[in-house]
Design a protein around this motif. Sequence first.
Motif, PDB file in Angstrom:
ATOM      1  N   UNK A  88       5.860  12.581   9.971  1.00 11.84           N
ATOM      2  CA  UNK A  88       5.391  13.613   9.049  1.00 11.84           C
ATOM      3  C   UNK A  88       6.518  14.592   8.733  1.00 11.84           C
ATOM      4  N   UNK A  89       7.259  14.976   9.754  1.00 11.15           N
ATOM      5  CA  UNK A  89       8.379  15.901   9.566  1.00 11.15           C
ATOM      6  C   UNK A  89       9.450  15.279   8.671  1.00 11.15           C
ATOM      7  N   UNK A  90       9.779  14.022   8.934  1.00 14.63           N
ATOM      8  CA  UNK A  90      10.773  13.329   8.112  1.00 14.63           C
ATOM      9  C   UNK A  90      10.319  13.218   6.669  1.00 14.63           C
ATOM     10  N   UNK A  91       9.038  12.836   6.499  1.00 13.27           N
ATOM     11  CA  UNK A  91       8.505  12.640   5.147  1.00 13.27           C
ATOM     12  C   UNK A  91       8.468  13.951   4.372  1.00 13.27           C
ATOM     13  N   UNK A 112       0.831  -1.211   0.000  1.00 17.90           N
ATOM     14  CA  UNK A 112       0.000   0.000   0.000  1.00 17.90           C
ATOM     15  C   UNK A 112       0.863   1.257   0.000  1.00 17.90           C
ATOM     16  N   UNK A 113       1.965   1.219   0.753  1.00 15.20           N
ATOM     17  CA  UNK A 113       2.871   2.361   0.812  1.00 15.20           C
ATOM     18  C   UNK A 113       3.479   2.628  -0.567  1.00 15.20           C
ATOM     19  N   UNK A 114       3.922   1.562  -1.225  1.00 17.51           N
ATOM     20  CA  UNK A 114       4.511   1.710  -2.552  1.00 17.51           C
ATOM     21  C   UNK A 114       3.517   2.318  -3.538  1.00 17.51           C
ATOM     22  N   UNK A 115       2.290   1.833  -3.515  1.00 23.49           N
ATOM     23  CA  UNK A 115       1.272   2.330  -4.442  1.00 23.49           C
ATOM     24  C   UNK A 115       0.921   3.785  -4.171  1.00 23.49           C
ATOM     25  N   UNK A 116       0.827   4.156  -2.887  1.00 17.79           N
ATOM     26  CA  UNK A 116       0.441   5.530  -2.547  1.00 17.79           C
ATOM     27  C   UNK A 116       1.567   6.510  -2.835  1.00 17.79           C
ATOM     28  N   UNK A 117       2.826   6.096  -2.596  1.00 18.45           N
ATOM     29  CA  UNK A 117       3.957   6.967  -2.926  1.00 18.45           C
ATOM     30  C   UNK A 117       4.008   7.191  -4.431  1.00 18.45           C
ATOM     31  N   UNK A 118       3.810   6.120  -5.180  1.00 20.11           N
ATOM     32  CA  UNK A 118       3.816   6.248  -6.642  1.00 20.11           C
ATOM     33  C   UNK A 118       2.703   7.193  -7.095  1.00 20.11           C
ATOM     34  N   UNK A 119       1.536   7.068  -6.486  1.00 19.77           N
ATOM     35  CA  UNK A 119       0.406   7.926  -6.838  1.00 19.77           C
ATOM     36  C   UNK A 119       0.694   9.388  -6.475  1.00 19.77           C
ATOM     37  N   UNK A 120       1.329   9.587  -5.328  1.00 16.92           N
ATOM     38  CA  UNK A 120       1.664  10.942  -4.876  1.00 16.92           C
ATOM     39  C   UNK A 120       2.442  11.693  -5.934  1.00 16.92           C
ATOM     40  N   UNK A 121       3.418  11.020  -6.559  1.00 14.77           N
ATOM     41  CA  UNK A 121       4.285  11.693  -7.528  1.00 14.77           C
ATOM     42  C   UNK A 121       3.645  11.844  -8.901  1.00 14.77           C
ATOM     43  N   UNK A 122       2.420  11.319  -9.061  1.00 13.49           N
ATOM     44  CA  UNK A 122       1.712  11.520 -10.331  1.00 13.49           C
ATOM     45  C   UNK A 122       0.676  12.636 -10.227  1.00 13.49           C
ATOM     46  N   UNK A 123       0.409  13.086  -8.998  1.00 11.52           N
ATOM     47  CA  UNK A 123      -0.633  14.085  -8.785  1.00 11.52           C
ATOM     48  C   UNK A 123      -0.100  15.501  -8.966  1.00 11.52           C
ATOM     49  N   UNK A 124      -0.984  16.377  -9.439  1.00 17.18           N
ATOM     50  CA  UNK A 124      -0.620  17.785  -9.595  1.00 17.18           C
ATOM     51  C   UNK A 124      -1.501  18.686  -8.735  1.00 17.18           C
ATOM     52  N   UNK A 125      -2.702  18.234  -8.428  1.00 18.86           N
ATOM     53  CA  UNK A 125      -3.611  19.020  -7.603  1.00 18.86           C
ATOM     54  C   UNK A 125      -3.092  19.052  -6.159  1.00 18.86           C
ATOM     55  N   UNK A 126      -2.855  20.238  -5.594  1.00 21.39           N
ATOM     56  CA  UNK A 126      -2.273  20.350  -4.242  1.00 21.39           C
ATOM     57  C   UNK A 126      -3.091  19.636  -3.166  1.00 21.39           C
ATOM     58  N   UNK A 154      -2.688  15.938  -3.576  1.00 20.18           N
ATOM     59  CA  UNK A 154      -1.309  15.596  -3.229  1.00 20.18           C
ATOM     60  C   UNK A 154      -1.138  15.537  -1.709  1.00 20.18           C
ATOM     61  N   UNK A 155      -1.755  16.496  -1.007  1.00 19.64           N
ATOM     62  CA  UNK A 155      -1.687  16.510   0.452  1.00 19.64           C
ATOM     63  C   UNK A 155      -2.398  15.301   1.043  1.00 19.64           C
ATOM     64  N   UNK A 156      -3.535  14.937   0.482  1.00 19.80           N
ATOM     65  CA  UNK A 156      -4.278  13.770   0.959  1.00 19.80           C
ATOM     66  C   UNK A 156      -3.451  12.494   0.778  1.00 19.80           C
ATOM     67  N   UNK A 157      -2.768  12.387  -0.354  1.00 23.56           N
ATOM     68  CA  UNK A 157      -1.924  11.223  -0.599  1.00 23.56           C
ATOM     69  C   UNK A 157      -0.733  11.204   0.359  1.00 23.56           C
ATOM     70  N   UNK A 158      -0.185  12.374   0.623  1.00 27.30           N
ATOM     71  CA  UNK A 158       0.941  12.480   1.564  1.00 27.30           C
ATOM     72  C   UNK A 158       0.519  11.980   2.943  1.00 27.30           C
ATOM     73  N   UNK A 159      -0.639  12.452   3.425  1.00 22.18           N
ATOM     74  CA  UNK A 159      -1.146  12.036   4.741  1.00 22.18           C
ATOM     75  C   UNK A 159      -1.383  10.531   4.763  1.00 22.18           C
ATOM     76  N   UNK A 160      -1.879   9.997   3.666  1.00 22.49           N
ATOM     77  CA  UNK A 160      -2.141   8.566   3.609  1.00 22.49           C
ATOM     78  C   UNK A 160      -0.853   7.752   3.714  1.00 22.49           C
TER      79      UNK A 160
END
Length: 243
Positions: free
Chosen positions: A193-196, A133-147, A150-156
Amino acid sequence: MTGNLRIKKQSAADLVCQKMKEMVADGSWRPDQKIPSEADLAETFGVNRLTVRIALQRLNALGVLETRVGEGTYVRSFDFDKHLSEIADFYVNDKVMDDTLEFRGVVELAAAEIALKRGKNHDLEPLRACCQAFEEEVRRFYTLSDPKQKQQAFVKTIDIGLAFHTELVKLSGNALLSYAFSIAKDPIRRHMTRNAAFRVNDAKSDQSKVWVKAYWDVYDALKERDLPQLLDGLKRVINLPTV
């Protein structure tokens, strides 16, 4: 003779409160069960209704019971993590945040080592699912452009990572380590969160692969029962220095 040796007298409300806590603890009153009315409790304990009301108010404040207007009083299903999260702002300060990395190094590395030594037949599926799940969400994060997205994916990704660490500590089978981790879960989440946030903004490295690999390395090390790789991988995930 030194010290105060006076015996503290307990009020009737103290005794009723203690007795009701015992009834919850020993299962006489089960989670989500409606308990007797004030009048019935007063008769049962041989006290007046005011005494019962005081005891109920204390147990409501502790989160043991929940009085619902027009319905009565029920035993609460105690959620340790939720309770600590609700009071986190009262104990998480700058000093606690500064100590979080050191705490994680002690608790999580110890839990991982115990998990590896004890667990020949551990179910690692929850950890594997977290990695996937982490791999899929990180990959999705870097495909998003809407802020906002992108924030929702980051939190996830943080939520998934915290679930991974929680499961890893649980695999140790040590209840006190699990409690310690739960108590510190809010500052740990803030630390993650700070590290990420720092990693995401580090343009010098390919974050879509580096941290995904670090999580998989921890999982693979547990699966292969490789202690040096396990500790090294976990240090990288936590952001501790590695040799």
